[in-house]
Design a protein around this motif. Structure first.
Motif, PDB file in Angstrom:
ATOM      1  N   SER A 183       1.381  11.767  -8.580  1.00 40.60           N
ATOM      2  CA  SER A 183       0.056  11.801  -7.788  1.00 40.60           C
ATOM      3  C   SER A 183      -0.680  10.355  -7.849  1.00 40.60           C
ATOM      4  CB  SER A 183      -0.842  12.834  -7.996  1.00 40.60           C
ATOM      5  OG  SER A 183      -0.105  14.016  -8.323  1.00 40.60           O
ATOM      6  N   LEU A 184      -0.932   9.914  -9.003  1.00 42.04           N
ATOM      7  CA  LEU A 184      -1.422   8.603  -9.715  1.00 42.04           C
ATOM      8  C   LEU A 184      -0.727   7.645  -9.005  1.00 42.04           C
ATOM      9  CD1 LEU A 184      -2.741   8.344 -13.086  1.00 42.04           C
ATOM     10  CD2 LEU A 184      -1.911   6.318 -11.871  1.00 42.04           C
ATOM     11  N   LEU A 185       0.697   7.547  -9.044  1.00 44.38           N
ATOM     12  CA  LEU A 185       1.419   6.395  -8.494  1.00 44.38           C
ATOM     13  C   LEU A 185       1.155   6.399  -7.008  1.00 44.38           C
ATOM     14  CD1 LEU A 185       4.520   6.641 -10.653  1.00 44.38           C
ATOM     15  CD2 LEU A 185       3.212   4.669 -10.478  1.00 44.38           C
ATOM     16  N   ARG A 186       1.176   7.586  -6.196  1.00 47.58           N
ATOM     17  CA  ARG A 186       0.899   7.616  -4.916  1.00 47.58           C
ATOM     18  C   ARG A 186      -0.536   6.911  -4.476  1.00 47.58           C
ATOM     19  NH1 ARG A 186       4.194  12.519  -4.965  1.00 47.58           N
ATOM     20  NH2 ARG A 186       2.192  13.843  -5.759  1.00 47.58           N
ATOM     21  N   ALA A 187      -1.266   7.158  -5.411  1.00 45.99           N
ATOM     22  CA  ALA A 187      -2.741   6.762  -5.247  1.00 45.99           C
ATOM     23  C   ALA A 187      -2.620   5.337  -5.358  1.00 45.99           C
ATOM     24  CB  ALA A 187      -3.885   7.330  -6.091  1.00 45.99           C
ATOM     25  N   LEU A 188      -1.913   4.774  -6.376  1.00 46.18           N
ATOM     26  CA  LEU A 188      -1.946   3.456  -6.577  1.00 46.18           C
ATOM     27  C   LEU A 188      -1.408   2.800  -5.555  1.00 46.18           C
ATOM     28  CD1 LEU A 188      -2.828   1.137  -8.968  1.00 46.18           C
ATOM     29  CD2 LEU A 188      -0.305   1.518  -9.655  1.00 46.18           C
ATOM     30  N   PHE A 189      -0.209   3.173  -4.980  1.00 48.68           N
ATOM     31  CA  PHE A 189       0.274   2.521  -4.008  1.00 48.68           C
ATOM     32  C   PHE A 189      -0.506   2.497  -2.644  1.00 48.68           C
ATOM     33  CE2 PHE A 189       5.099   3.619  -5.014  1.00 48.68           C
ATOM     34  CZ  PHE A 189       5.189   2.733  -6.311  1.00 48.68           C
ATOM     35  N   GLU A 190      -1.279   3.589  -2.411  1.00 49.01           N
ATOM     36  CA  GLU A 190      -2.011   3.553  -1.363  1.00 49.01           C
ATOM     37  C   GLU A 190      -3.162   2.436  -1.430  1.00 49.01           C
ATOM     38  OE1 GLU A 190      -1.791   6.648   0.766  1.00 49.01           O
ATOM     39  OE2 GLU A 190      -3.134   5.645   2.265  1.00 49.01           O
ATOM     40  N   ALA A 191      -3.643   2.161  -2.837  1.00 45.68           N
ATOM     41  CA  ALA A 191      -4.495   1.056  -2.892  1.00 45.68           C
ATOM     42  C   ALA A 191      -3.831  -0.257  -2.820  1.00 45.68           C
ATOM     43  CB  ALA A 191      -5.388   1.223  -4.373  1.00 45.68           C
ATOM     44  N   MET A 192      -2.748  -0.517  -3.244  1.00 48.76           N
ATOM     45  CA  MET A 192      -1.947  -1.795  -3.178  1.00 48.76           C
ATOM     46  C   MET A 192      -1.336  -2.116  -1.389  1.00 48.76           C
ATOM     47  SD  MET A 192       0.227  -1.184  -6.345  1.00 48.76           S
ATOM     48  CE  MET A 192       0.942  -2.654  -6.955  1.00 48.76           C
ATOM     49  N   PRO A 200      -2.810  -0.220   1.781  1.00 49.31           N
ATOM     50  CA  PRO A 200      -3.466   1.122   2.592  1.00 49.31           C
ATOM     51  C   PRO A 200      -2.953   1.528   3.655  1.00 49.31           C
ATOM     52  CG  PRO A 200      -5.117  -0.670   1.958  1.00 49.31           C
ATOM     53  CD  PRO A 200      -3.710  -1.222   1.678  1.00 49.31           C
ATOM     54  N   SER A 246      -0.720  -4.913   3.152  1.00 52.54           N
ATOM     55  CA  SER A 246      -1.879  -5.209   2.226  1.00 52.54           C
ATOM     56  C   SER A 246      -2.826  -6.490   3.103  1.00 52.54           C
ATOM     57  CB  SER A 246      -1.178  -6.053   1.036  1.00 52.54           C
ATOM     58  OG  SER A 246      -0.456  -5.105   0.068  1.00 52.54           O
ATOM     59  N   GLN A 268       5.080  -5.241   2.283  1.00 57.01           N
ATOM     60  CA  GLN A 268       4.910  -5.173   0.915  1.00 57.01           C
ATOM     61  C   GLN A 268       5.920  -3.936   0.639  1.00 57.01           C
ATOM     62  OE1 GLN A 268       3.399  -8.268   0.626  1.00 57.01           O
ATOM     63  NE2 GLN A 268       1.488  -7.442  -0.345  1.00 57.01           N
ATOM     64  N   PHE A 276       7.376  -1.262  -2.415  1.00 58.98           N
ATOM     65  CA  PHE A 276       6.919  -0.878  -3.827  1.00 58.98           C
ATOM     66  C   PHE A 276       7.995   0.261  -4.122  1.00 58.98           C
ATOM     67  CE2 PHE A 276       3.313  -2.248  -1.702  1.00 58.98           C
ATOM     68  CZ  PHE A 276       2.525  -3.065  -2.855  1.00 58.98           C
ATOM     69  N   SER A 307       9.389  -1.483  -9.442  1.00 60.37           N
ATOM     70  CA  SER A 307       9.669  -2.722  -9.022  1.00 60.37           C
ATOM     71  C   SER A 307       8.958  -2.795  -7.703  1.00 60.37           C
ATOM     72  CB  SER A 307      11.376  -2.897  -8.675  1.00 60.37           C
ATOM     73  OG  SER A 307      11.617  -2.040  -7.612  1.00 60.37           O
ATOM     74  N   ARG A 343       8.394  -6.074  -4.283  1.00 56.05           N
ATOM     75  CA  ARG A 343       8.678  -7.357  -3.365  1.00 56.05           C
ATOM     76  C   ARG A 343       7.297  -7.575  -2.773  1.00 56.05           C
ATOM     77  NH1 ARG A 343      10.788 -10.982  -5.855  1.00 56.05           N
ATOM     78  NH2 ARG A 343      10.834 -12.066  -3.956  1.00 56.05           N
ATOM     79  N   GLN A 383      -5.930  -7.490  -1.862  1.00 57.46           N
ATOM     80  CA  GLN A 383      -5.984  -5.977  -1.846  1.00 57.46           C
ATOM     81  C   GLN A 383      -6.418  -5.469  -2.860  1.00 57.46           C
ATOM     82  OE1 GLN A 383      -5.298  -4.378   1.613  1.00 57.46           O
ATOM     83  NE2 GLN A 383      -6.925  -3.116   0.383  1.00 57.46           N
ATOM     84  N   VAL A 422      -7.952   5.759 -10.760  1.00 55.70           N
ATOM     85  CA  VAL A 422      -7.219   5.251  -9.562  1.00 55.70           C
ATOM     86  C   VAL A 422      -8.014   5.448  -8.252  1.00 55.70           C
ATOM     87  CG1 VAL A 422      -5.241   4.730  -8.191  1.00 55.70           C
ATOM     88  CG2 VAL A 422      -5.140   4.902 -10.839  1.00 55.70           C
ATOM     89  N   LEU A 443      -9.895   3.912  -3.632  1.00 60.20           N
ATOM     90  CA  LEU A 443      -9.618   4.292  -2.679  1.00 60.20           C
ATOM     91  C   LEU A 443     -11.032   4.610  -1.771  1.00 60.20           C
ATOM     92  CD1 LEU A 443      -6.497   6.566  -3.207  1.00 60.20           C
ATOM     93  CD2 LEU A 443      -6.527   4.022  -2.414  1.00 60.20           C
ATOM     94  N   LEU A 488      -2.948  13.449  -1.972  1.00 66.47           N
ATOM     95  CA  LEU A 488      -2.221  12.859  -2.792  1.00 66.47           C
ATOM     96  C   LEU A 488      -1.488  13.584  -4.317  1.00 66.47           C
ATOM     97  CD1 LEU A 488      -3.781   9.321  -3.027  1.00 66.47           C
ATOM     98  CD2 LEU A 488      -1.857   9.987  -1.263  1.00 66.47           C
TER      99      LEU A 488
END
Lengths: 294, 294
Positions: A122-131, A133, A232, A238, A240, B243, B245, B254, B278, B282, B293
């Motif tokens: 969940s935390l990673l999904r939120a981080l990906f969303e921030a990176m 949107p 982004s 982008q 991930f 990982s 890119r 962002q 995190v 958002l 999420l």
């Protein structure tokens, strides 16, 4: 030292004991189980059979999800911080609201859904969303055993025992490999039809395979691969990706132990992992981790 | 709407404008640059050349790292929250202590080192540490351009222009591919010797390659691969990998934009990304993200 109680001593509870023993800042003070469960010799001095006898800074609820909310509520109202790995995704907001109210009244904190999914994923999904949107995230599970699907398969007439493996096809699609021990006289075709028509399986490609001994297949390894391709700002493409291959109860209980630290560091209320500073999961001083990891 | 000022209008500042424009909850109210920098026609109404004229809820400091601490201090003391991507790892604790003190006096918040490394990579390193407290993490950068190494290569006698690419060898080891435009009469052997003996390059395998035009090689794509193999509780061989890119300024800006939201949501002080929930990066309501999420 943080005084920890483990509530429930199954696969996750036993792994939680290892996580607590390995932590430099925690001591296991109690293990709580239902009356009648055999008591391991080396735990007899700290074994309790009534939640109301628990005395600890934080309790790790290593229980089936459906039992977690009531147990958390009881403990929170006794002044004990709680952590659980409640994994019924659709019910998380309601359980969170319920525990948040209790925790605030009693000056305690709960960390809800603190495993790997829900939890670190969940935390990673939120981080990906921030990176990025805008875009699409996929979570592909497995290969690994699904407890929920195994229980459903086992419930069918003619099935003595079952194990359902989740196989990642990609883009969030999964194949189900269901291994079954047939009861005497049961027909594979009937069992296969019953399993495939169940709503748990009917939307996925499902294979039913008869085996002599489910026990010989059991392995608590699991994994996940999460990807996001997104935008982004105004920049597309982008990319991930996160993946892991892990022992399931060992990771779940390790995350729970970290969240026990986070629980005692928060103001009263109920939190999911996306609402916690990650550094609060780690032992010792915040400044040392900033120096080491940032 | 969150009123955002962009301080510094280079690669990252221009990308930050795109991130702010794409955000549903932000409006760009000012761009600050040094006097004398050409003013883009469409920004002339919001362009300022003195930090003391900045008025915003949060400022994104899109400046070279060495200029960030002073600028942040000035803005924090004017009541403006700040975000920077300060990337001199060894100096982060000292800068954090300095900005923390200023922010607390003036009731503002700073997010320090809010890019991808330091930044989101730091957060992932902290998460990996929580998931497997014993073990080894590796961060492998690239392929992508290193600004610091390029500047050092360009400073050598006989070098008109240079670009240093960071190539991941694995396990945190990197190879440097240094492309150089030679000045008239310069000898490649001398330039190669000068670059290879510089402390920036002397510990890594370094190749120096003459090219006619550095401009033809420039590309802001970058990437990273982070791995951890470690122990959860008492269980070894837990495997984690992340990982990506990405376009470097697009991701950096962002992340900074997300951290501007986080800044206004924290109590006064200075934070790195491992210290922020995190979800605070958002837009919108926390409960909606928990539902979506977790």
């Amino acid at each position: 030292m943080l005084k920890i109680a483990i509530v429930g001593y199954g696969n996750v509870g036993r792994a939680a004991r290892e996580a607590v023993d390995a932590a430099p800042d925690m001591v296991l003070v109690q293990v709580a189980e239902a009356p009648g469960v055999p008591i391991p010799e080396d735990l007899k001095d700290i074994w309790v059979t009534d939640l109301r006898d628990v005395r600890a800074d934080a309790a790790l609820l290593c229980l089936p999800s459906r039992l977690c909310p009531d147990a958390a509520e009881t403990l929170l109202s006794m002044g004990i911080n709680t952590v659980d790995a409640f994994d019924i995704h659709g019910e998380i907001p309601a359980v969170k609201a319920r525990l948040d109210a209790v925790a605030k009244v009693h000056g305690t904190a709960a960390v809800l859904s603190a495993g790997w999914d829900p939890g670190t994923d969940s935390l990673l999904r939120a981080l990906f969303e921030a990176m990025a949107p805008r875009g699409i995230s996929y979570t592909d599970f497995g290969p690994g055993m699904s407890m929920g699907h195994s229980v459903v398969a086992k419930s069918k007439a003619g099935v003595k025992n079952a194990l359902s493996m989740t196989m990642p096809v990609g883009a969030g699609v999964h194949r189900r490999m269901v291994y079954v021990e047939l009861a005497d006289g049961a027909a594979l075709a009937d069992v296969t039809a019953a399993i495939k028509s169940d709503p748990y399986f009917s939307h996925d490609e499902t294979h039913v395979i008869p085996v002599a001994d489910i026990g010989a297949l059991q392995d608590v390894g699991h994994g996940v691969r999460m990807t996001r391709k997104g935008v982004s700002g105004d920049t597309h493409n982008q990319l991930f990706e996160f993946s892991m291959r892990i022992n399931n109860p060992a990771l779940t209980s390790q995350v729970m132990a970290g969240c026990a630290r986070a629980a005692v560091r928060q103001t009263p209320g109920c939190y999911t992992m996306i609402e916690l500073p990650v550094v609060d999961l780690l032992p010792g001083e915040r400044d040392e981790w900033v120096k080491k990891l940032v």
